[in-house]
Design a protein around this motif. Structure first.
Motif, PDB file in Angstrom:
ATOM      1  N   ALA A 184       0.807  -1.006   0.230  1.00 40.74           N
ATOM      2  CA  ALA A 184       0.109   0.264   0.194  1.00 40.74           C
ATOM      3  C   ALA A 184       1.293   0.978  -0.163  1.00 40.74           C
ATOM      4  CB  ALA A 184      -0.571   0.214   1.529  1.00 40.74           C
ATOM      5  N   ARG A 185       1.976   1.266   0.787  1.00 44.01           N
ATOM      6  CA  ARG A 185       3.278   2.233   0.050  1.00 44.01           C
ATOM      7  C   ARG A 185       4.416   1.968  -0.843  1.00 44.01           C
ATOM      8  NH1 ARG A 185       2.533   5.816   4.756  1.00 44.01           N
ATOM      9  NH2 ARG A 185      -0.126   5.824   5.348  1.00 44.01           N
ATOM     10  N   ALA A 186       3.764   1.241  -0.987  1.00 43.68           N
ATOM     11  CA  ALA A 186       5.723   0.884  -3.132  1.00 43.68           C
ATOM     12  C   ALA A 186       5.127   2.015  -3.587  1.00 43.68           C
ATOM     13  CB  ALA A 186       5.617  -0.716  -2.821  1.00 43.68           C
ATOM     14  N   GLU A 187       6.886   2.988  -3.555  1.00 45.49           N
ATOM     15  CA  GLU A 187       6.956   3.943  -4.777  1.00 45.49           C
ATOM     16  C   GLU A 187       7.547   4.226  -4.730  1.00 45.49           C
ATOM     17  OE1 GLU A 187       7.026   7.879  -2.233  1.00 45.49           O
ATOM     18  OE2 GLU A 187       6.914   6.738  -0.562  1.00 45.49           O
ATOM     19  N   GLY A 188       8.424   4.700  -6.824  1.00 39.74           N
ATOM     20  CA  GLY A 188       9.441   4.802  -6.746  1.00 39.74           C
ATOM     21  C   GLY A 188      10.204   5.595  -6.023  1.00 39.74           C
ATOM     22  N   GLY A 189      11.389   5.690  -7.102  1.00 44.33           N
ATOM     23  CA  GLY A 189      12.710   6.460  -6.164  1.00 44.33           C
ATOM     24  C   GLY A 189      13.024   5.793  -5.143  1.00 44.33           C
ATOM     25  N   SER A 190      14.381   5.996  -5.075  1.00 47.49           N
ATOM     26  CA  SER A 190      16.220   5.941  -3.874  1.00 47.49           C
ATOM     27  C   SER A 190      16.980   6.883  -3.437  1.00 47.49           C
ATOM     28  CB  SER A 190      16.217   5.565  -3.725  1.00 47.49           C
ATOM     29  OG  SER A 190      16.646   4.269  -5.463  1.00 47.49           O
ATOM     30  N   LEU A 191      17.028   7.396  -2.309  1.00 51.25           N
ATOM     31  CA  LEU A 191      17.715   8.255  -2.231  1.00 51.25           C
ATOM     32  C   LEU A 191      19.822   7.698  -2.559  1.00 51.25           C
ATOM     33  CD1 LEU A 191      16.974   8.852   1.462  1.00 51.25           C
ATOM     34  CD2 LEU A 191      16.999  10.374  -0.562  1.00 51.25           C
ATOM     35  N   GLY A 192      20.392   8.550  -3.082  1.00 54.41           N
ATOM     36  CA  GLY A 192      21.112   7.732  -3.652  1.00 54.41           C
ATOM     37  C   GLY A 192      22.128   7.264  -2.000  1.00 54.41           C
ATOM     38  N   ALA A 193      22.553   7.436  -1.210  1.00 58.47           N
ATOM     39  CA  ALA A 193      22.592   7.131   0.894  1.00 58.47           C
ATOM     40  C   ALA A 193      21.752   7.256   1.287  1.00 58.47           C
ATOM     41  CB  ALA A 193      23.911   7.255   0.585  1.00 58.47           C
ATOM     42  N   PRO A 194      21.808   5.723   2.079  1.00 58.63           N
ATOM     43  CA  PRO A 194      20.875   6.741   3.813  1.00 58.63           C
ATOM     44  C   PRO A 194      21.765   7.751   4.204  1.00 58.63           C
ATOM     45  CG  PRO A 194      22.266   4.601   3.965  1.00 58.63           C
ATOM     46  CD  PRO A 194      22.842   5.006   2.943  1.00 58.63           C
ATOM     47  N   LEU A 195      20.627   7.793   5.218  1.00 60.06           N
ATOM     48  CA  LEU A 195      21.390   9.678   6.570  1.00 60.06           C
ATOM     49  C   LEU A 195      21.611   9.149   7.023  1.00 60.06           C
ATOM     50  CD1 LEU A 195      17.725  11.295   5.759  1.00 60.06           C
ATOM     51  CD2 LEU A 195      19.364  11.634   4.116  1.00 60.06           C
ATOM     52  N   HIS A 196      23.019   9.953   7.039  1.00 60.65           N
ATOM     53  CA  HIS A 196      24.568   9.244   8.236  1.00 60.65           C
ATOM     54  C   HIS A 196      23.808   8.136   8.851  1.00 60.65           C
ATOM     55  CE1 HIS A 196      25.461  12.975   8.160  1.00 60.65           C
ATOM     56  NE2 HIS A 196      24.221  13.859   7.445  1.00 60.65           N
ATOM     57  N   ALA A 197      24.722   7.095   8.295  1.00 57.39           N
ATOM     58  CA  ALA A 197      24.094   5.419   8.831  1.00 57.39           C
ATOM     59  C   ALA A 197      25.488   4.593   9.290  1.00 57.39           C
ATOM     60  CB  ALA A 197      22.739   4.879   7.887  1.00 57.39           C
ATOM     61  N   LYS A 198      26.109   4.693   9.228  1.00 58.25           N
ATOM     62  CA  LYS A 198      27.211   4.363   9.473  1.00 58.25           C
ATOM     63  C   LYS A 198      27.928   3.398  10.777  1.00 58.25           C
ATOM     64  CE  LYS A 198      30.034   7.959   6.108  1.00 58.25           C
ATOM     65  NZ  LYS A 198      30.976   8.525   6.105  1.00 58.25           N
ATOM     66  N   ALA A 199      27.164   4.098  11.889  1.00 62.26           N
ATOM     67  CA  ALA A 199      27.354   3.293  13.459  1.00 62.26           C
ATOM     68  C   ALA A 199      25.638   2.849  13.363  1.00 62.26           C
ATOM     69  CB  ALA A 199      26.751   4.495  14.214  1.00 62.26           C
ATOM     70  N   VAL A 200      24.577   2.630  12.540  1.00 67.60           N
ATOM     71  CA  VAL A 200      24.204   1.079  12.666  1.00 67.60           C
ATOM     72  C   VAL A 200      24.006   0.748  11.256  1.00 67.60           C
ATOM     73  CG1 VAL A 200      22.536   3.090  14.148  1.00 67.60           C
ATOM     74  CG2 VAL A 200      22.220   2.602  11.113  1.00 67.60           C
ATOM     75  N   ALA A 201      23.973  -0.850  11.374  1.00 71.24           N
ATOM     76  CA  ALA A 201      23.425  -1.748  10.684  1.00 71.24           C
ATOM     77  C   ALA A 201      22.111  -2.073   9.414  1.00 71.24           C
ATOM     78  CB  ALA A 201      23.430  -3.087  11.238  1.00 71.24           C
ATOM     79  N   GLU A 202      22.893  -2.136   8.673  1.00 70.54           N
ATOM     80  CA  GLU A 202      21.928  -2.028   7.475  1.00 70.54           C
ATOM     81  C   GLU A 202      20.075  -2.591   8.367  1.00 70.54           C
ATOM     82  OE1 GLU A 202      20.506  -2.754   2.290  1.00 70.54           O
ATOM     83  OE2 GLU A 202      23.224  -2.893   3.863  1.00 70.54           O
ATOM     84  N   PRO A 203      19.112  -2.590   7.496  1.00 70.36           N
ATOM     85  CA  PRO A 203      18.202  -3.557   8.177  1.00 70.36           C
ATOM     86  C   PRO A 203      18.349  -4.799   6.896  1.00 70.36           C
ATOM     87  CG  PRO A 203      17.011  -1.122   7.773  1.00 70.36           C
ATOM     88  CD  PRO A 203      18.749  -1.075   6.942  1.00 70.36           C
ATOM     89  N   GLU A 204      17.282  -5.738   7.444  1.00 75.41           N
ATOM     90  CA  GLU A 204      17.307  -7.074   6.892  1.00 75.41           C
ATOM     91  C   GLU A 204      16.962  -6.813   5.720  1.00 75.41           C
ATOM     92  OE1 GLU A 204      15.461 -11.664   7.296  1.00 75.41           O
ATOM     93  OE2 GLU A 204      15.252 -10.562   8.768  1.00 75.41           O
TER      94      GLU A 204
END
Length: 243
Positions: A184-204
């Protein structure tokens, strides 16, 4: 006989399609990291936690406690914090506790539901605060304040309390979870990189969310049902029943 074989074959396809339409449950990792037992005192020292972990920290009334967790596109994060308060006999009055959530750009995110601000009476043994964010979007316009994939900061502190209660010991427990909003919330487009996420692990399911959505299930199920109806109609037309 031929119609029966065809029906059984398509019935098998329908069951297979239904199986594919249900995403497999995520596997539980055997090497899960132990939950943190401390908190940071600022954004830069925020302690990283994983989704589903219950982080704890011993602190003093008046401290600012910071954690950070990951959230990907299509997820709706919820943060829950419980503060175990000092003995009522040592406190001098009521206190208001506050839970704030910020995105990777340190923009405060509004809670779509929950109780991020609660007042604890002098006799209360603990206080629980919650904040459910809006669904994380894969991208957004620069002027918007939409939640985007990346790290999210949690800040827990007392909003106001009697001066004589400042410094009294408390114990905090924080947990961040996320539900998948689905197709229901699917949509196109994506960021070039996550916002300041170096310290946290990527979601599954990754920063851009899972490839699966409810639309796939409806499309696959509809295709199988159409094929079944078409072959069944063709068979009945070619081989009418004899009286």
């Amino acid at each position: 006989m031929r119609f029966t074989r065809i029906t059984r074959t398509l019935g098998g396809l329908l069951l297979a399609g239904a199986a594919l339409a249900v995403p497999a449950a995520p596997a539980v990792a055997d090497d899960e990291k132990p939950a943190p037992t401390e908190a940071g005192t600022a954004f830069r020292t925020a302690v990283a936690i994983e989704q589903g972990q219950k982080a704890t920290a011993d602190a003093s009334t008046g401290d600012y406690l910071y954690w950070q967790f990951p959230a990907g596109a299509g997820q709706q994060p919820t943060v829950k914090a419980t503060v175990t308060l000092p003995e009522a006999s040592t406190r001098n009055g009521d206190a208001t506790w506050r839970l704030d959530v910020f995105d990777g750009l340190r923009r405060r995110q509004a809670c779509s539901s929950g109780e991020p601000l609660r007042r604890a009476a002098r006799e209360d043994a603990s206080v629980t605060l919650t904040c459910t964010l809006r669904t994380v979007r894969p991208w957004a316009e620069k002027w918007s304040n939409d939640p985007l994939p990346g790290a999210y900061y949690v800040r827990l502190t007392v909003g106001d309390a009697p001066d004589r209660d400042m410094g009294l010991p408390v114990k905090a427990e924080v947990e961040a979870t996320a539900e998948d909003a689905g197709g229901a919330r699917a949509e196109g487009g994506s960021l070039g990189a996550p916002l300041h996420a170096k310290a946290v692990a990527e979601p599954e399911d990754g920063w851009d969310g899972s490839w699966w959505s409810g639309r796939w299930g409806w499309t696959l199920g509809g295709a199988v049902l159409c094929a079944l109806a078409a072959v069944g109609g063709y068979t009945l037309t070619r081989h009418p029943r004899r009286r």
